[in-house]
Motif scaffolding. Sequence first.
Motif, short mmCIF file in Angstrom:
data_model
loop_
_atom_site.label_atom_id
_atom_site.label_comp_id
_atom_site.label_asym_id
_atom_site.label_seq_id
_atom_site.Cartn_x
_atom_site.Cartn_y
_atom_site.Cartn_z
N UNK A 78 59.40 15.70 23.32
CA UNK A 78 58.77 16.35 23.44
C UNK A 78 57.59 15.82 22.76
N UNK A 79 57.46 16.02 22.01
CA UNK A 79 56.68 15.39 20.96
C UNK A 79 57.22 13.84 20.27
N UNK A 80 56.55 13.00 21.52
CA UNK A 80 57.13 11.24 21.57
C UNK A 80 56.91 11.09 19.95
N UNK A 81 57.77 9.83 19.64
CA UNK A 81 57.09 9.11 18.27
C UNK A 81 55.53 8.35 18.99
N UNK A 82 55.01 7.74 17.42
CA UNK A 82 54.45 6.44 17.89
C UNK A 82 52.48 7.03 16.77
N UNK A 83 52.98 8.54 16.77
CA UNK A 83 51.19 9.10 17.32
C UNK A 83 50.41 8.42 15.47
N UNK A 84 51.15 8.76 15.20
CA UNK A 84 50.70 8.14 13.13
C UNK A 84 51.18 6.47 13.07
N UNK A 85 51.42 5.45 13.70
CA UNK A 85 52.24 4.80 13.30
C UNK A 85 51.40 2.83 12.19
N UNK A 86 52.01 2.64 12.09
CA UNK A 86 51.33 2.07 11.21
C UNK A 86 50.22 0.89 11.73
N UNK A 87 48.59 0.87 11.56
CA UNK A 87 47.80 -0.11 11.59
C UNK A 87 47.23 1.13 13.00
N UNK A 88 47.74 2.09 12.71
CA UNK A 88 47.20 3.05 13.87
C UNK A 88 46.14 4.04 13.23
N UNK A 89 45.45 4.35 13.77
CA UNK A 89 44.07 5.75 13.36
C UNK A 89 44.43 6.86 11.93
N UNK A 90 44.33 7.04 10.99
CA UNK A 90 45.14 7.52 10.41
C UNK A 90 44.78 9.05 10.44
N UNK A 91 45.56 10.45 9.60
CA UNK A 91 45.26 11.92 10.80
C UNK A 91 43.72 12.45 10.32
N UNK A 92 43.12 13.22 10.77
CA UNK A 92 41.88 13.69 10.28
C UNK A 92 41.95 14.83 9.47
N UNK A 93 41.37 14.87 8.26
CA UNK A 93 41.04 16.19 7.40
C UNK A 93 40.71 17.10 7.98
N UNK A 94 39.77 16.83 9.16
CA UNK A 94 39.07 18.15 9.92
C UNK A 94 39.59 19.77 10.25
N UNK A 95 39.59 20.69 10.65
CA UNK A 95 40.05 21.68 10.54
C UNK A 95 40.51 21.39 12.25
N UNK A 96 41.63 22.06 12.99
CA UNK A 96 41.38 21.35 14.44
C UNK A 96 41.65 19.79 15.05
#
Length: 428
Positions: A292-310
């Motif tokens: 349902x939440x598939x893989x690859x969202x934050x794979x190496x070399x991809x944009x990193x997770x934001x630190x902003x709320x939301x």
Amino acid sequence: ELGVERVLGVDELKAFVEREMKRMEEEEEEEEEEEEKKSGGSGEPKLFLLKGMNSDSGNFATPASFEGIEKFNDVRDEDSLFKCIAECRVTKSPAEVDLLRYTNWISSMAHVEVMRACKPGMMEYQLESLFQHHTYTHGGCRHMSYTCICACGPNANILHYGHAGRPNSRLLTSSDIALLDMGAEYHCYASDITCSYPVKGTFTVDQRAIYESVLAAQVSVLRELKPGVSWLEMHREAEREILKGLIKCGVLTAAGGDDAESVDKAIEEMLDADLGAIFMPHGMGHLIGIDTHDVGGYAAGMPERSTRPGLRKLRTARVIEEGMVLTVEPGCYFIDPLLDMALSNDKQKKFFNTQRLKDFRGFGGVRLEDDVWVTADGCENLTLCPRSVDEVLNVMKGGTWPPDKDVIPELKRAWAVCKEGKMEMLGM
């Protein structure tokens, strides 16, 4: 050849690996040196093992093991396979899209049946049961993609309601909005769909205002979604529309006035103050497929997770690619702890009409969620649920579905029906 027909039992793993490694060694020995140079091969077989972390769930894929595997330590590779498989799952093949189209079709039709049956006096778990019955009886879907969320009334502000501690056990009342997040799974492929509607079959003025704000957010995202756009910007676009709707219904205020320019300026100030995350505290959507939440969202070399709320709640920050399948699920909720926190925040409290806000305490929330396939020049909506106010109310009164006319072509719904086991596209 390997495939579904050649899936082996765990007790056969050791013999299979030893046999295949020996075969590859013999083939390498027989190859001529010139062929080796042409292929760029190292001349040494590799034992690739699946090991890595799903950046969404935090769960690890543990590499296979058997007694004696240590003799392959010199040729084992635990780095390459997970990265390769994860990236393969980010975009979908035509066969995968066919499966996802089917799971969305049967789940959409099940949502319609639940919508028709919903009425005051029912229990939330009865709505869940009706959905499961339809997808299994009429679609052969034995499993759900996740635990059904049948959140009615104030329960709708609990994002993952329906768990063992809150097992869809509320009695529906005539003042409730029902938020139903349910999706069937077929041949391991998921669907993830949310519908929201008034239990009594008619919207109040306030319910309709929030519903149409969320629908406007969904339409706006689908209008812009195509290869090359940032998923973070799609989240922001959804927040803009929801904040605009909250200004329109008086919960929030634009200091400069109610003209378009003043409202747009106020919305950007609200985004700078992270006010969008108060009303939509989850990400606007995620990759979907085998999980349902598939893989690859934050794979190496991809944009990193934001630190902003939301934004930090997004399950990926990737730039959109052709072939991706994602959920588009804007929502607006009135969660007392978050509202109280905003009212104690100097940057956020200035935007509130606190008297009007009282009308929405205990409201719950509204979410609309569709599964969308990204094409070369835009996207195609695989979910076929009633979305406009008129569509929803007509179905709740027993009206037919699918409709004769698509009244919101901006949703890009790819109308289809399953006939004799095959999906058939409909002209609308």
